[in-house]
Write a protein that holds these residues in place. Sequence first.
Motif, PDB file in Angstrom:
ATOM      1  N   MET A   1     -64.786-146.360 -67.906  1.00 58.96           N
ATOM      2  CA  MET A   1     -64.019-147.305 -67.014  1.00 58.96           C
ATOM      3  C   MET A   1     -64.182-148.747 -67.549  1.00 58.96           C
ATOM      4  O   MET A   1     -65.346-149.270 -68.230  1.00 58.96           O
ATOM      5  N   THR A  86     -49.049-150.952 -67.881  1.00 56.53           N
ATOM      6  CA  THR A  86     -48.694-150.889 -66.633  1.00 56.53           C
ATOM      7  C   THR A  86     -49.583-150.516 -65.764  1.00 56.53           C
ATOM      8  O   THR A  86     -50.487-149.457 -65.809  1.00 56.53           O
ATOM      9  N   VAL A  87     -49.992-151.303 -64.603  1.00 51.79           N
ATOM     10  CA  VAL A  87     -50.952-151.040 -63.779  1.00 51.79           C
ATOM     11  C   VAL A  87     -50.166-149.991 -62.607  1.00 51.79           C
ATOM     12  O   VAL A  87     -49.079-150.373 -62.406  1.00 51.79           O
ATOM     13  N   VAL A  88     -50.864-148.833 -62.479  1.00 51.06           N
ATOM     14  CA  VAL A  88     -50.069-147.873 -61.754  1.00 51.06           C
ATOM     15  C   VAL A  88     -50.658-147.591 -60.552  1.00 51.06           C
ATOM     16  O   VAL A  88     -50.062-146.953 -59.601  1.00 51.06           O
ATOM     17  N   GLY A  89     -51.773-148.078 -60.076  1.00 45.05           N
ATOM     18  CA  GLY A  89     -52.434-148.032 -58.923  1.00 45.05           C
ATOM     19  C   GLY A  89     -53.536-148.745 -58.566  1.00 45.05           C
ATOM     20  O   GLY A  89     -54.183-149.161 -59.365  1.00 45.05           O
ATOM     21  N   LEU A  99     -51.897-147.771 -67.320  1.00 49.72           N
ATOM     22  CA  LEU A  99     -51.065-146.706 -68.462  1.00 49.72           C
ATOM     23  C   LEU A  99     -50.729-147.600 -69.468  1.00 49.72           C
ATOM     24  O   LEU A  99     -49.863-148.636 -69.409  1.00 49.72           O
ATOM     25  N   GLU A 102     -47.319-144.455 -73.168  1.00 54.96           N
ATOM     26  CA  GLU A 102     -47.294-143.278 -72.304  1.00 54.96           C
ATOM     27  C   GLU A 102     -48.405-142.607 -72.683  1.00 54.96           C
ATOM     28  O   GLU A 102     -48.572-141.170 -72.283  1.00 54.96           O
ATOM     29  N   ASP A 103     -49.287-143.157 -73.223  1.00 56.09           N
ATOM     30  CA  ASP A 103     -50.353-142.388 -73.994  1.00 56.09           C
ATOM     31  C   ASP A 103     -51.843-142.515 -73.518  1.00 56.09           C
ATOM     32  O   ASP A 103     -52.667-141.725 -73.915  1.00 56.09           O
ATOM     33  N   ASP A 104     -51.977-143.463 -72.897  1.00 56.38           N
ATOM     34  CA  ASP A 104     -53.309-143.726 -72.459  1.00 56.38           C
ATOM     35  C   ASP A 104     -53.665-144.123 -71.097  1.00 56.38           C
ATOM     36  O   ASP A 104     -52.836-145.278 -70.629  1.00 56.38           O
ATOM     37  N   PHE A 105     -54.270-143.371 -70.032  1.00 53.02           N
ATOM     38  CA  PHE A 105     -54.399-143.518 -68.865  1.00 53.02           C
ATOM     39  C   PHE A 105     -56.001-144.070 -68.510  1.00 53.02           C
ATOM     40  O   PHE A 105     -56.661-143.438 -68.795  1.00 53.02           O
ATOM     41  N   PHE A 106     -56.141-145.060 -67.877  1.00 54.57           N
ATOM     42  CA  PHE A 106     -57.596-145.445 -67.878  1.00 54.57           C
ATOM     43  C   PHE A 106     -57.858-146.455 -66.506  1.00 54.57           C
ATOM     44  O   PHE A 106     -56.935-146.694 -65.892  1.00 54.57           O
ATOM     45  N   LYS A 107     -59.192-146.376 -66.152  1.00 58.78           N
ATOM     46  CA  LYS A 107     -59.604-147.137 -64.791  1.00 58.78           C
ATOM     47  C   LYS A 107     -59.997-148.510 -65.401  1.00 58.78           C
ATOM     48  O   LYS A 107     -60.719-148.400 -66.289  1.00 58.78           O
TER      49      LYS A 107
ATOM     50  N   PRO B  74     -50.071-144.651 -55.228  1.00 57.77           N
ATOM     51  CA  PRO B  74     -49.752-144.562 -56.733  1.00 57.77           C
ATOM     52  C   PRO B  74     -49.452-143.270 -57.059  1.00 57.77           C
ATOM     53  O   PRO B  74     -49.572-142.185 -56.371  1.00 57.77           O
ATOM     54  N   PRO B  75     -49.112-143.064 -58.316  1.00 58.44           N
ATOM     55  CA  PRO B  75     -48.532-143.998 -59.434  1.00 58.44           C
ATOM     56  C   PRO B  75     -47.408-144.703 -59.169  1.00 58.44           C
ATOM     57  O   PRO B  75     -46.342-144.021 -58.601  1.00 58.44           O
ATOM     58  N   VAL B  76     -47.147-146.097 -59.842  1.00 59.97           N
ATOM     59  CA  VAL B  76     -45.846-146.413 -59.465  1.00 59.97           C
ATOM     60  C   VAL B  76     -44.847-146.391 -60.673  1.00 59.97           C
ATOM     61  O   VAL B  76     -43.762-146.533 -60.362  1.00 59.97           O
ATOM     62  N   VAL B  77     -45.474-145.743 -61.423  1.00 58.71           N
ATOM     63  CA  VAL B  77     -44.597-145.002 -62.673  1.00 58.71           C
ATOM     64  C   VAL B  77     -44.908-143.747 -63.190  1.00 58.71           C
ATOM     65  O   VAL B  77     -46.361-143.267 -62.539  1.00 58.71           O
ATOM     66  N   LYS B  80     -48.443-138.716 -67.122  1.00 51.83           N
ATOM     67  CA  LYS B  80     -48.650-137.158 -67.603  1.00 51.83           C
ATOM     68  C   LYS B  80     -49.973-136.593 -66.703  1.00 51.83           C
ATOM     69  O   LYS B  80     -50.785-137.345 -66.755  1.00 51.83           O
ATOM     70  N   LEU B  83     -53.047-136.601 -69.025  1.00 52.65           N
ATOM     71  CA  LEU B  83     -53.851-137.936 -68.984  1.00 52.65           C
ATOM     72  C   LEU B  83     -54.681-138.075 -67.940  1.00 52.65           C
ATOM     73  O   LEU B  83     -55.700-138.604 -67.926  1.00 52.65           O
ATOM     74  N   GLU B  87     -58.762-138.566 -68.139  1.00 56.14           N
ATOM     75  CA  GLU B  87     -59.418-139.613 -67.740  1.00 56.14           C
ATOM     76  C   GLU B  87     -60.704-139.077 -66.501  1.00 56.14           C
ATOM     77  O   GLU B  87     -61.619-139.743 -66.537  1.00 56.14           O
TER      78      GLU B  87
END
Lengths: 360, 93
Positions: A1, A86-89, A99, A102-107, B74-77, B80, B83, B87
């Motif tokens: 994180m 993009t902050v997604v949540g 995110l 489209e490649d890396d999702f992290f907290k 969530p999520p707003v977009v 995958k 991913l 995580e």
Amino acid sequence: MRQAELLIIGGGPAGLCAAISAAKSGAKVLIIERNKYLGGQLVKQTHMFFGSEKQYASTRGIDITEILLNELDKYKENVEILADTTVVGMYEDGIITALYKEDDFFKISAKAVVVATGAFEKSLAFPNNDLPGIYGAGAVQTLMNVHGVKPGNKVLMVGAGNIGLIVSYQLMQAGVEVVAILDAASKIGGYLVHASKIRRMGVPILTSYTVKEAIGKDFIEKAVICQVDDKFQPIEGTEKEFDVDVMCISVGLTPLNELLAMRGCQMKYVPQLSGFVPLRNENYETTIENIFAAGDTTGVEEASAAMVEGYLAGLCAAAKIGYKTDDFDERKNDFVKQLDALRSGPVGKHILSGIEQIVV
Amino acid sequence: MNENTIICRCSDVTLKQVRDLINDGYVTYDEIKRITRIGMGPCQGKTCGQLVMREIANMTGQNIKDIKFQTTRPPVVGVKLGLIAKEGKKDEE
């Protein structure tokens, strides 16, 4: 994180100013910006701004971005920027997810957050409103001024607010014909200086008109408009037709509030602020501790006010997490005075009557 | 004519569908969403949100200020699943 002291979501005018203000106070800031570039909507504003000198009146929006980035650079040891992210949540336990491409999702975990996500364009309901060639006016401005793409040849502009007027002028600068501008209101909403410039170029501005329908097979070929009465109801027999290949919808913006809403901030619909906005205190902190908000996401106004709100939110958020500078009161009062000055006109009065309803 | 007026561009929901549902008693955004998938596409209700709320307000005689806002989650977009799983695994390690 990933750990952050102060996370700033959105690198437009409010977010950049929040970052400058907080970094100047000594806080380590992380700016997350959805686009590849910082500046938000400033980068497509090729016209000169009004407002006051401190908010760069007479400077073009795109140049204001440069000024702000240079200012931010002075505190670069305190600033980290993640673009194309993009902050997604935002979750109840404080965790934030993002995110990258489209490649890396992290907290991310942050001591405080400033949400400066801006606003988005409202849409309009009329028959065949999904035909290709019907765009938001802001989208057309991005196409032209950021990507260098001419949207079409003949445009009908729906909405005579500042965005509708300015984008019409910029379309003409790009060699596109604007056949007319219409607005359901009985008066032009934007500044008369913009409207006069367009009238001098021979473009009619039709007030008390609305879109009746769009006509076309694979894309828009015709737009039919009609007059409305004082209750905004269509008047039969007043139809006008235009051959166009583009219709721009510029019927206002509404705050982009989804992150604040999902985090559980108390929200309220305030017409003067153009939509759902978070309740906040005078330090721009929402009803959730250490979640701050600034700029259009707290009420649609304009970039000058968004900048000052950003400075204020950044200053207060930094102070809240332990970076209260000796000149805090002085800086805060200065920003408050700047905002008061910006809001001293009739439009400002309207905005202030909205703000009264959300400051708790 | 309402059949050609699109309220939700993501899921092609028309004004007619929305009005029919309100007439049938589905008078909140979230109810209309569960039936039509309105607001569940790529834009997550940003385009249709205010249009739907205005219809509910007009047809039920309420002020738009008193209409319940849509629930956002969530999520707003789109993200995958792989991913998210990747995580999530970091927490186990």
